[in-house]
Design an enzyme around this catalytic site. Structure first.
Site, PDB file in Angstrom:
ATOM      1  N   PHE A   1       0.816  -1.209   0.000  1.00  0.00           N
ATOM      2  CA  PHE A   1       0.000   0.000   0.000  1.00  0.00           C
ATOM      3  C   PHE A   1       0.850   1.259   0.000  1.00  0.00           C
ATOM      4  O   PHE A   1       0.400   2.311  -0.397  1.00  0.00           O
ATOM      5  CB  PHE A   1      -0.871   0.005   1.243  1.00  0.00           C
ATOM      6  CG  PHE A   1      -0.081  -0.089   2.506  1.00  0.00           C
ATOM      7  CD1 PHE A   1       0.422   1.040   3.101  1.00  0.00           C
ATOM      8  CD2 PHE A   1       0.222  -1.332   3.059  1.00  0.00           C
ATOM      9  CE1 PHE A   1       1.187   0.950   4.249  1.00  0.00           C
ATOM     10  CE2 PHE A   1       0.985  -1.422   4.197  1.00  0.00           C
ATOM     11  CZ  PHE A   1       1.476  -0.282   4.790  1.00  0.00           C
ATOM     12  N   GLY A   2       2.078   1.143   0.501  1.00  0.00           N
ATOM     13  CA  GLY A   2       2.913   2.321   0.660  1.00  0.00           C
ATOM     14  C   GLY A   2       3.883   2.108   1.804  1.00  0.00           C
ATOM     15  O   GLY A   2       4.442   1.024   1.957  1.00  0.00           O
TER      16      GLY A   2
ATOM     17  N   LYS B   1       1.080   6.786   7.655  1.00  0.00           N
ATOM     18  CA  LYS B   1       1.045   5.868   6.530  1.00  0.00           C
ATOM     19  C   LYS B   1       1.018   6.712   5.263  1.00  0.00           C
ATOM     20  O   LYS B   1       0.095   7.512   5.071  1.00  0.00           O
ATOM     21  CB  LYS B   1      -0.227   5.037   6.658  1.00  0.00           C
ATOM     22  CG  LYS B   1      -0.269   3.758   5.912  1.00  0.00           C
ATOM     23  CD  LYS B   1      -1.465   2.968   6.454  1.00  0.00           C
ATOM     24  CE  LYS B   1      -1.742   1.724   5.654  1.00  0.00           C
ATOM     25  NZ  LYS B   1      -2.823   0.948   6.259  1.00  0.00           N
TER      26      LYS B   1
ATOM     27  N   VAL C   1       5.013   3.192   6.046  1.00  0.00           N
ATOM     28  CA  VAL C   1       4.633   3.736   7.346  1.00  0.00           C
ATOM     29  C   VAL C   1       5.889   4.293   7.992  1.00  0.00           C
ATOM     30  O   VAL C   1       6.900   3.604   8.099  1.00  0.00           O
ATOM     31  CB  VAL C   1       4.001   2.667   8.259  1.00  0.00           C
ATOM     32  CG1 VAL C   1       3.559   3.312   9.564  1.00  0.00           C
ATOM     33  CG2 VAL C   1       2.831   2.014   7.585  1.00  0.00           C
TER      34      VAL C   1
ATOM     35  N   ASP D   1      -8.094  -9.006   6.910  1.00  0.00           N
ATOM     36  CA  ASP D   1      -6.715  -9.460   7.042  1.00  0.00           C
ATOM     37  C   ASP D   1      -6.340  -9.508   8.513  1.00  0.00           C
ATOM     38  O   ASP D   1      -5.359  -8.904   8.940  1.00  0.00           O
ATOM     39  CB  ASP D   1      -5.784  -8.523   6.269  1.00  0.00           C
ATOM     40  CG  ASP D   1      -4.455  -9.188   5.971  1.00  0.00           C
ATOM     41  OD1 ASP D   1      -4.366 -10.413   6.169  1.00  0.00           O
ATOM     42  OD2 ASP D   1      -3.523  -8.497   5.561  1.00  0.00           O
TER      43      ASP D   1
END
Lengths: 833, 360
Positions: free
Chosen positions: A189-190, A207, A192, A305
């Site tokens: 997603f990227g 994030k 943190v 998840d």
């Protein structure tokens, strides 16, 4: 001068001043005397020191360290040095600039480095906000309207989200910045990063989402969900859900600031050499996770998840183990639809993700699911492809063996303490309930949570629970009326799991009532087997700790309603059904329902009370309106628009078809319900509501009575907001006397219905966006009005926006409190005409 | 704690108006910050603090055996100009090596200072090399706040820069051996422990220990209680490498660290009445250190003998704090303090435009 050092005891060489030292012995009295006359030439040096002290600026050491640049600038006016020249310690890997004007790397990750400031600019956007507000929603007939500048990269999908941003930016005029300190993690997603928040003097975890539409959308969803959970369902941070502190756009990257938490559960396990934890910790952790799951269930959110890595431990919290559910939370829409799941039970075990679940990608245009069942060939191929090694994570083939032999303390099964054995047994049973494949039989968090709680604390209650379950079960066979009181939790489980529609998510009691009644009547006497787990669990575990075998759950085939067929009902009726528990019950029917909710909340049995479904439904509708301050506009919309909705959806329940679109038949009950929509309710609302179609969304978070089923209620109101664009915008829409709002609202159910079936993600998003938008206002107002304390004095029972030629007035009301913010439009750059 | 018995010498000097017989003062025409003892010759180097491009490094000679006020004097012939005020001066610590003087300001400079001829006709030190690590693009290099000369490996000098880096120079070859982004903010001081181990303090409030064998990682030994309170100075006990002392900005406390117990100072010395400006360990002892500050005091401290347990919250210091054993009142804000191994009986302090030699 001699020093009485003990040579032998001294670890290193000793030191003593020489006979003729310039120093003298320190004594407190000496120090005070010196303080009294600081310029005393005790050692015969300076007499000018006091004068010098007055003119002295800073110590040289500071002027040659922290202030060295200024010092050098004084030395040499041409000297200059900027921190931007500092070498960057890159945290992102790779750090090679590729996209986004050199700000992003090849993976569209923002290239982070230490001391990079993620700035949340909240100023200078007022004009944008207002022009957008006015152009898009026609609040005021201004002629010279500034064009709305679209500054968001993916504008088509996130229009409502824009509004969110703009609102927030407008209403909190300061900007925050987060100074990156170190990298906490990188994912799909990227990234943190641990950041320093100068505003609060705290570390936060930010994030930074990848600069790609799919991830952006996903993150927007996360923002929506988290603010929903944080602000609506867990306003006091009691349910172990991570707190989202801020979100903003930085260099085309969506950034979400979270509270800083500690290690995740997997790391904890790993530190314990993956030997597991003692049962009491397992229990503590489970309870907290279940607590969070229950809240999420109330919110209609599935954590897709849930795994140790996503459970973070808060070391400083009082409860010691705080949990959160953060990543990859998604609304049910991302799940495989239930019909596939049902089929899957027979045909195979695996799903294949055949499309992206992210809204904005190709899956959006599909007819619904991004999943399909794998064919047997595919499964075989997959199986064969998979290497044999590593498939056995556990050396034992059976769950109970696994648990009993888990080496948490180097104890074998024989010398486990009895209490630990009993706990193991309980855990086995607990897990069996969780891993039940049939979603109908699988335990829900509420169910599990109650069991867990009872196991832990309420031993005295145990006999009662199975009993009440049993009784409810027995009487239930013929009539499903009140199974929800006890079995509602179980219904939950299957329900959530299968639902592919967001309108399912608010698991409101009325929906359950209705469904179970339907189920009962149609199924006849098929006993609800899901009671059995309760029975065996509540009573059995402690009584016979020796044998886990007979406790197996889900042994009896439960013929439960395919949840899909009920999809619309809970959502639609939930709006009304949830509220009765808050009081103001006019009829016994409604009371019964309310009590049922109450009981369910406490996981107690309730005597069966047969009741025809349509009636109950109706009564709940009525009371829903009475009990809550649903805004007039919404009510109106529903009163009129929903009648058709009921017509079409209710029958589908009776006909047992997974019916999503419009259905037909059996109009009697719905029509009665429509007939019972009393206009008196409408009139009963406070003037504020009727004046402006204000939204109650942000307000309902604080409800005094824990027995209330408030979360559902809020969800319902959310749902309504989603039903159409016009309703969605009702929060900002001045309702004129012509009643246009109502007219547009009437279309809502149909529209939303279509949206939902064809493209659930988009509607979800809008739905929550609006929630965010609405919730942003009262809070910010409070902050503005109480800048000293920053305490949300008024969370807002409702808020409204009234615009005149010169001013725009935000009002935020709760109880006796009312915060009013009057904005001068001219000052804001919006002169009338 | 064992307190030394007051001696007649010290006691008599405290209350009298007569000049302290064991303190020798040399006045210079400018205020002074940097000080350095030569390991070979009885010479003290002092650097001016002038807010001007033209600053001056003066060499002072003294007589360590028969000290007198007259013998402690400046050597005008050996003084030389220096651009910007030197943030630190240090002679080559290895007595066998050629006598070099290093200074840091905008860059690191190495001066050749033989010091064998201290007469009025002696030639001033020559600039041997300018070690500049600036990028070609920038006009000015990042100012150096401090440096330290490695005693074990005299060809190594480590510099601390406000650009968050520490640079290790090989001065024999005049090249950068390594440059580390040591901190998140400006680095304010650096100290060598061993040949390949150094520690640094920074505006980010941390004390970090680096090992050149593993440049990827550092050990944070201490972090200032409120994050971002800059640490200004660091002194590493040469005799017992477990101990360090650090100074915080605008703080009167001297923080004594034990690197075996990271994070928790073994002692905080709180007897200064204004901010502490300089700290130095006794060159030949493991438990004594001296600190000086804006209150005009130089305090000599003795740490408790038993090594405190590294457990947090259980320091082996008395609850009311540690008192210094000895005190010297300079009467003005002390900016600098040097206590050199070559002359363990002597300490140099700088205040105003004066350098003072104190017998200890």
């Amino acid at each position: 001068m001699e020093k009485p050092l003990r040579e032998g005891a001294s670890p290193g060489p000793s030191w003593a001043p020489t006979e003729s030292t310039a120093f003298r012995v320190y004594a407190a009295a000496v120090g005070e005397r010196a303080e009294a006359s600081p310029s005393a030439p005790g050692n015969g040096v300076s007499t000018r020191s006091s004068n010098l002290r007055a003119v002295r600026k800073r110590p040289f050491v500071a002027r040659l360290t922290t202030d060295i640049v200024q010092t050098f600038e004084k030395c040499n006016p041409e000297f200059k040095y900027s921190e931007s020249l500092n070498p960057k310690r890159f945290l992102t890997n790779p750090a090679v600039p590729v996209h986004n004007d050199g700000l992003d790397n090849a993976n569209s990750d923002l290239i982070l480095y230490v001391n990079l400031e993620l700035v949340n600019i909240k100023s200078n956007r007022r004009l944008v906000f207002f022009s957008m507000l006015f152009t898009k929603y026609q609040l005021l007939p201004f002629r010279n309207i500034r064009p709305f500048t679209q500054e968001f990269p993916f504008h088509k999908e996130i229009r409502a989200m824009d509004l969110c941003f703009e609102m927030r930016e407008y209403l909190s005029l300061s900007s925050f910045w987060y100074v990156i300190q170190e990298m906490l993690g990188q994912g799909t997603f990227g990234q943190v990063a641990k950041c320093w928040d100068a505003e609060t003097n705290n570390y936060v975890a930010v994030k930074v989402i990848k600069n790609q539409p799919a991830f952006y959308q996903q993150a927007i969803m996360e923002v929506s969900l988290l603010s929903l959970l944080n602000e609506r369902f867990d306003p006091d941070d009691q349910h172990h859900i991570v707190r989202m502190l801020d979100f903003f756009l930085y260099q085309n990257h969506l950034c979400i600031a979270f509270e800083m938490l500690g290690h995740n559960l997997y790391e904890l396990l790993k530190r314990n050499s993956l030997r597991g934890l003692q049962m009491k910790y397992v229990r503590t952790f489970s309870r907290q996770i279940l607590d969070a799951l229950i809240v999420m269930k109330d919110a209609g959110i599935i954590h897709c998840d849930l795994k140790p890595e996503n459970i973070l431990i808060a070391p400083t919290k009082l409860e010691h183990y705080k949990y959160l559910l953060s990543r990859n939370s998604t609304i049910n829409s991302g799940q495989p639809p239930d019909d596939l799941l049902r089929e899957a039970k027979n045909t195979g075990r695996f799903f294949k993700h055949v499309g992206s679940i992210y809204p904005g990608s190709e899956a959006r245009n599909g007819t619904g699911s991004a999943y399909r069942i794998l064919s047997e060939d595919e499964i075989e191929a997959r199986e064969s492809k998979r290497p044999k090694v590593g498939r056995w994570y556990f050396p034992r083939g059976r769950l109970d063996r696994l648990i009993f032999t888990y080496p948490w303390k180097n104890l074998s099964e024989e010398n486990l303490p009895e209490t630990e054995k009993a706990d193991c047994l309980a855990l086995v049973d607990f897990l069996r309930g969780l891993v039940e494949f049939d979603p109908n039989k699988r335990w829900s968090p509420v169910q599990v949570g109650s069991i867990n709680r009872h196991l832990q604390f309420n031993n005295a209650l145990q006999p009662k629970i199975p009993f009440s379950y049993g009784s409810s079960c027995g009487s239930f066979g013929s009539h499903g009326s009140f199974n929800d009181n006890t079995g509602l939790a179980s219904s939950y489980g299957s329900y959530d799991f299968n639902s592919a529609n967001i309108y399912n998510s608010p698991m409101d009691p009325s929906g359950f009532n209705l469904r179970s009644q339907a189920g009962g009547s149609f199924l006849g006497s098929s006993p609800d087997i899901r009671r059995r787990p309760h029975l065996s669990h509540g009573g059995g575990i402690r009584l016979s700790p020796g044998g886990p075998g007979p406790m197996s759950l889900g042994a009896s085939p439960s013929q439960f309603t395919p949840p899909n067929s009920h999809m619309q009902i809970p959502g639609a009726h939930g709006k009304y059904g949830a509220s009765p528990s808050r009081g103001a019950l006019g009829s016994s029917l409604g009371k019964a329902a309310a009590v049922g909710q109450y009981n369910r909340r406490r996981n107690q049995g309730y005597p069966p009370m047969p009741m025809p479904p349509p009636h109950e439904h109706t009564s709940q509708l009525i009371h829903g309106h009475q009990g809550d301050g649903v805004s007039a506009a919404r009510f109106d919309a529903y009163g009129r628009g929903n009648s058709g909705y009921l017509h079409t959806t209710l029958p589908s329940h009776y006909s047992w078809r997974p019916h999503r679109g419009a259905g037909s038949g059996l109009p009697s009950d719905p029509s009665s319900s429509r007939g019972s929509f009393p206009p008196t309710n409408y009139n009963g609302f406070p003037p504020l509501h009727s004046d402006v179609s204000a939204d109650t969304l942000p307000s309902t978070s604080s409800i005094p009575d824990p027995a209330d089923w408030d979360p559902n209620y809020s969800d319902e109101s959310l749902l309504q907001e989603d039903l159409s664009l016009s309703v969605e915008l009702s929060g900002l829409h001045l309702r004129d006397s012509s009643g246009q709002t109502n007219r547009s609202s009437r279309l809502a159910p149909i529209q939303s219905h279509d949206i939902t079936t064809s493209n659930p993600s988009a509607s979800n998003q809008r739905y929550y966006s609006v929630f965010l938008m609405c919730s942003a206002i009262p809070k910010s107002l409070c902050y503005r009005n109480n800048t000293d304390t920053k305490s949300p004095l008024c969370r807002g029972e409702s808020w409204s926006l009234v615009c005149s030629e010169q001013t725009a007035t935000f009002r935020c009301k709760k109880g006796f409190w009312e915060d009013i913010l009057v904005l001068d439009l001219e000052e804001c750059g919006m002169p009338p005409n | 704690m064992d307190l030394p018995k007051p001696t007649s010498t010290a006691a008599s000097s405290a209350g009298t108006e007569t000049p302290n017989p064991h303190a020798f003062t040399c006045e210079l025409p400018h205020s002074i910050y940097a000080l350095a003892f030569s390991p070979t010759a009885p010479v003290l180097a002092s650097g001016s603090f002038l807010e001007d491009l033209h600053n001056r490094v003066s060499l002072l000679s003294f007589d360590p055996v028969r000290p007198s006020a007259a013998s402690f004097r400046a050597l005008p012939a050996l003084s030389f100009d220096h651009p910007y005020p030197p943030t630190k001066l240090q002679f080559n610590p290895c007595a066998a090596a050629p006598s070099l003087l290093a200074s840091s300001a905008d860059t690191l400079r190495i001066w050749h200072a033989p010091l064998d001829d201290l007469s009025a006709s002696a030639a001033p030190p020559e600039l041997r090399s300018v070690l500049d690590n600036r990028k070609a693009s920038s006009e000015f290099s990042a100012p150096l706040t401090s440096f330290d000369w490695n005693e074990v490996e005299p060809r190594r000098i480590g510099t601390a820069s406000i650009d968050t880096t520490c640079t290790v120079w090989d001065i024999d070859r005049g090249v950068v051996e390594t440059q580390l982004i040591a901190h998140d903010k400006a680095v304010h001081d650096i100290a060598w422990g061993e040949a390949g181990v150094f520690a640094s303090v920074s505006a980010d409030g941390s004390v970090r220990v680096f090992d050149l064998r593993d440049k990827e990682h550092s050990t944070i030994v201490y972090e200032s209680p409120r994050p971002d309170t800059p640490l200004l100075r660091l002194a590493w006990n040469r005799f017992d490498l477990r101990y360090m002392a650090a100074l915080l900005m605008d703080s009167s406390a001297v923080v004594v660290l034990d690197i075996r117990a990271p994070g928790v100072p073994v002692a905080e010395l709180h007897r200064h009445r204004a901010c502490a400006n300089a700290v130095a360990w006794a060159p030949q002892a493991s438990r004594h250190l001296c600190s000086a500050g804006d209150d005009g005091q130089a305090l000599i401290w003795e740490l408790p003998e038993t090594a405190p347990a590294p457990a947090p919250g259980a320091p082996a210091v008395p609850a009311e704090g540690i008192d210094p054993v000895l005190v010297y009142d300079a009467g003005a804000e002390i900016n600098q303090l040097q206590w050199a191994a070559a002359h363990p009986d002597w300490m140099a302090i700088a205040f105003e435009n004066k350098v003072q030699l104190l017998r200890v």
